[in-house]
Motif scaffolding. Sequence first.
Motif, PDB file in Angstrom:
ATOM      1  N   ILE A   1       4.629 -17.797  -8.889  1.00  0.00           N
ATOM      2  CA  ILE A   1       4.935 -16.553  -9.598  1.00  0.00           C
ATOM      3  C   ILE A   1       6.196 -15.893  -9.047  1.00  0.00           C
ATOM      4  O   ILE A   1       7.053 -15.443  -9.804  1.00  0.00           O
ATOM      5  N   GLY A   2       6.315 -15.840  -7.729  1.00  0.00           N
ATOM      6  CA  GLY A   2       7.390 -15.074  -7.117  1.00  0.00           C
ATOM      7  C   GLY A   2       8.667 -15.837  -6.813  1.00  0.00           C
ATOM      8  O   GLY A   2       9.715 -15.218  -6.588  1.00  0.00           O
ATOM      9  N   HIS A   3       8.602 -17.160  -6.817  1.00  0.00           N
ATOM     10  CA  HIS A   3       9.777 -17.939  -6.429  1.00  0.00           C
ATOM     11  C   HIS A   3      10.031 -19.108  -7.380  1.00  0.00           C
ATOM     12  O   HIS A   3      10.131 -20.257  -6.956  1.00  0.00           O
ATOM     13  N   PRO A   4      10.173 -18.848  -8.688  1.00  0.00           N
ATOM     14  CA  PRO A   4      10.381 -19.937  -9.657  1.00  0.00           C
ATOM     15  C   PRO A   4      11.834 -20.438  -9.644  1.00  0.00           C
ATOM     16  O   PRO A   4      12.588 -20.242 -10.585  1.00  0.00           O
ATOM     17  N   TYR A   5      12.185 -21.112  -8.577  1.00  0.00           N
ATOM     18  CA  TYR A   5      13.572 -21.547  -8.386  1.00  0.00           C
ATOM     19  C   TYR A   5      14.053 -22.471  -9.495  1.00  0.00           C
ATOM     20  O   TYR A   5      15.249 -22.548  -9.780  1.00  0.00           O
ATOM     21  N   TRP A   6      13.148 -23.187 -10.145  1.00  0.00           N
ATOM     22  CA  TRP A   6      13.505 -24.130 -11.197  1.00  0.00           C
ATOM     23  C   TRP A   6      14.034 -23.427 -12.448  1.00  0.00           C
ATOM     24  O   TRP A   6      14.593 -24.077 -13.323  1.00  0.00           O
ATOM     25  N   THR A   7      13.888 -22.101 -12.526  1.00  0.00           N
ATOM     26  CA  THR A   7      14.406 -21.337 -13.669  1.00  0.00           C
ATOM     27  C   THR A   7      15.712 -20.637 -13.328  1.00  0.00           C
ATOM     28  O   THR A   7      16.239 -19.909 -14.157  1.00  0.00           O
TER      29      THR A   7
ATOM     30  N   GLY B   1       6.017 -10.166 -14.883  1.00  0.00           N
ATOM     31  CA  GLY B   1       5.321 -10.587 -16.087  1.00  0.00           C
ATOM     32  C   GLY B   1       3.822 -10.747 -15.928  1.00  0.00           C
ATOM     33  O   GLY B   1       3.172 -11.366 -16.776  1.00  0.00           O
ATOM     34  N   LEU B   2       3.278 -10.198 -14.857  1.00  0.00           N
ATOM     35  CA  LEU B   2       1.838 -10.323 -14.650  1.00  0.00           C
ATOM     36  C   LEU B   2       1.080  -9.370 -15.564  1.00  0.00           C
ATOM     37  O   LEU B   2       1.481  -8.221 -15.729  1.00  0.00           O
ATOM     38  N   PRO B   3      -0.016  -9.833 -16.156  1.00  0.00           N
ATOM     39  CA  PRO B   3      -0.827  -8.914 -16.949  1.00  0.00           C
ATOM     40  C   PRO B   3      -1.546  -7.932 -16.020  1.00  0.00           C
ATOM     41  O   PRO B   3      -1.848  -8.263 -14.882  1.00  0.00           O
ATOM     42  N   LEU B   4      -1.792  -6.749 -16.508  1.00  0.00           N
ATOM     43  CA  LEU B   4      -2.445  -5.701 -15.713  1.00  0.00           C
ATOM     44  C   LEU B   4      -1.801  -5.578 -14.332  1.00  0.00           C
ATOM     45  O   LEU B   4      -2.420  -5.859 -13.306  1.00  0.00           O
ATOM     46  N   PRO B   5      -0.552  -5.160 -14.283  1.00  0.00           N
ATOM     47  CA  PRO B   5       0.165  -5.125 -13.006  1.00  0.00           C
ATOM     48  C   PRO B   5      -0.509  -4.282 -11.929  1.00  0.00           C
ATOM     49  O   PRO B   5      -0.446  -4.615 -10.753  1.00  0.00           O
ATOM     50  N   TRP B   6      -1.191  -3.207 -12.311  1.00  0.00           N
ATOM     51  CA  TRP B   6      -1.897  -2.390 -11.316  1.00  0.00           C
ATOM     52  C   TRP B   6      -3.052  -3.186 -10.706  1.00  0.00           C
ATOM     53  O   TRP B   6      -3.301  -3.091  -9.509  1.00  0.00           O
ATOM     54  N   ALA B   7      -3.738  -3.986 -11.507  1.00  0.00           N
ATOM     55  CA  ALA B   7      -4.829  -4.820 -10.975  1.00  0.00           C
ATOM     56  C   ALA B   7      -4.263  -5.925 -10.085  1.00  0.00           C
ATOM     57  O   ALA B   7      -4.829  -6.235  -9.030  1.00  0.00           O
ATOM     58  N   ALA B   8      -3.141  -6.501 -10.495  1.00  0.00           N
ATOM     59  CA  ALA B   8      -2.499  -7.532  -9.677  1.00  0.00           C
ATOM     60  C   ALA B   8      -2.073  -6.962  -8.330  1.00  0.00           C
ATOM     61  O   ALA B   8      -2.203  -7.619  -7.293  1.00  0.00           O
TER      62      ALA B   8
ATOM     63  N   ILE C   1       0.836  -1.205   0.000  1.00  0.00           N
ATOM     64  CA  ILE C   1       0.000   0.000   0.000  1.00  0.00           C
ATOM     65  C   ILE C   1       0.867   1.248   0.000  1.00  0.00           C
ATOM     66  O   ILE C   1       0.669   2.157  -0.812  1.00  0.00           O
ATOM     67  N   THR C   2       1.832   1.303   0.903  1.00  0.00           N
ATOM     68  CA  THR C   2       2.657   2.506   1.040  1.00  0.00           C
ATOM     69  C   THR C   2       3.646   2.681  -0.106  1.00  0.00           C
ATOM     70  O   THR C   2       4.117   3.792  -0.338  1.00  0.00           O
ATOM     71  N   GLY C   3       3.957   1.604  -0.791  1.00  0.00           N
ATOM     72  CA  GLY C   3       4.848   1.682  -1.946  1.00  0.00           C
ATOM     73  C   GLY C   3       4.155   1.164  -3.190  1.00  0.00           C
ATOM     74  O   GLY C   3       4.682   0.318  -3.906  1.00  0.00           O
ATOM     75  N   PHE C   4       2.957   1.699  -3.445  1.00  0.00           N
ATOM     76  CA  PHE C   4       2.115   1.152  -4.499  1.00  0.00           C
ATOM     77  C   PHE C   4       2.799   1.169  -5.867  1.00  0.00           C
ATOM     78  O   PHE C   4       2.742   0.189  -6.604  1.00  0.00           O
ATOM     79  N   SER C   5       3.465   2.261  -6.216  1.00  0.00           N
ATOM     80  CA  SER C   5       4.103   2.317  -7.540  1.00  0.00           C
ATOM     81  C   SER C   5       5.210   1.273  -7.650  1.00  0.00           C
ATOM     82  O   SER C   5       5.381   0.657  -8.706  1.00  0.00           O
ATOM     83  N   GLY C   6       5.947   1.060  -6.588  1.00  0.00           N
ATOM     84  CA  GLY C   6       6.963   0.008  -6.599  1.00  0.00           C
ATOM     85  C   GLY C   6       6.342  -1.378  -6.708  1.00  0.00           C
ATOM     86  O   GLY C   6       6.894  -2.263  -7.375  1.00  0.00           O
ATOM     87  N   THR C   7       5.193  -1.562  -6.072  1.00  0.00           N
ATOM     88  CA  THR C   7       4.481  -2.832  -6.152  1.00  0.00           C
ATOM     89  C   THR C   7       4.034  -3.085  -7.585  1.00  0.00           C
ATOM     90  O   THR C   7       4.196  -4.200  -8.105  1.00  0.00           O
ATOM     91  N   VAL C   8       3.500  -2.067  -8.228  1.00  0.00           N
ATOM     92  CA  VAL C   8       3.073  -2.209  -9.623  1.00  0.00           C
ATOM     93  C   VAL C   8       4.280  -2.528 -10.501  1.00  0.00           C
ATOM     94  O   VAL C   8       4.208  -3.398 -11.386  1.00  0.00           O
ATOM     95  N   GLY C   9       5.398  -1.877 -10.238  1.00  0.00           N
ATOM     96  CA  GLY C   9       6.624  -2.160 -10.991  1.00  0.00           C
ATOM     97  C   GLY C   9       7.087  -3.592 -10.807  1.00  0.00           C
ATOM     98  O   GLY C   9       7.502  -4.249 -11.771  1.00  0.00           O
ATOM     99  N   TYR C  10       7.006  -4.105  -9.579  1.00  0.00           N
ATOM    100  CA  TYR C  10       7.388  -5.491  -9.319  1.00  0.00           C
ATOM    101  C   TYR C  10       6.457  -6.457 -10.052  1.00  0.00           C
ATOM    102  O   TYR C  10       6.907  -7.448 -10.618  1.00  0.00           O
ATOM    103  N   MET C  11       5.158  -6.144 -10.035  1.00  0.00           N
ATOM    104  CA  MET C  11       4.196  -7.007 -10.725  1.00  0.00           C
ATOM    105  C   MET C  11       4.476  -7.016 -12.227  1.00  0.00           C
ATOM    106  O   MET C  11       4.406  -8.060 -12.873  1.00  0.00           O
ATOM    107  N   ALA C  12       4.822  -5.855 -12.779  1.00  0.00           N
ATOM    108  CA  ALA C  12       5.156  -5.769 -14.200  1.00  0.00           C
ATOM    109  C   ALA C  12       6.421  -6.565 -14.490  1.00  0.00           C
ATOM    110  O   ALA C  12       6.490  -7.320 -15.472  1.00  0.00           O
TER     111      ALA C  12
END
Length: 138
Positions: free
Chosen positions: A92-98, A47-54, A33-44
């Motif tokens: 999504i966040g921890h794809p260690y196999w890659t 590779g998530l579609p619609l990072p702001w919605a995610a 919440i407090t770092g919303f723009s950074g959160t959207v950037g991380y979602m982007a």
Amino acid sequence: MQGFASDRLRDEVILVARILLVLLFLIFGWGKITGFSGTVGYMAHSGLPLPWAAAIIAIVIEVFVSIALVIGVYTRPLALVMAIYTLATAFIGHPYWTMSGTAHFEAEINFFKNVSIIGGFLLLYVTGPGRYALRSTL
């Protein structure tokens, strides 16, 4: 075994477990919440579609669903929601196999921590909220 302190303190232990189980989500949800723009950037970046919605979905689940679990509202269905959300974030966040090297090791640890947290949510689904809940019928 009957008579153990855990039997007498069952509802208190369930309450503490509910709080501890969602504490991580509350802390990181507040950060989203407090770092919303950074959160959207991380979602982007993830590779998530619609990072702001995610980002909004993540905040709603991590903050508002966690608060509902702490106070004991719709505990069983929301415990399942959290289990599914935690599974999704593991993939999504921890794809260690890659990955390789240190990144592989760190992501693998975090992936399996998520798996363990899922176990906690499934136990909460089975036990329910205990006596200390606003709505203990679900």
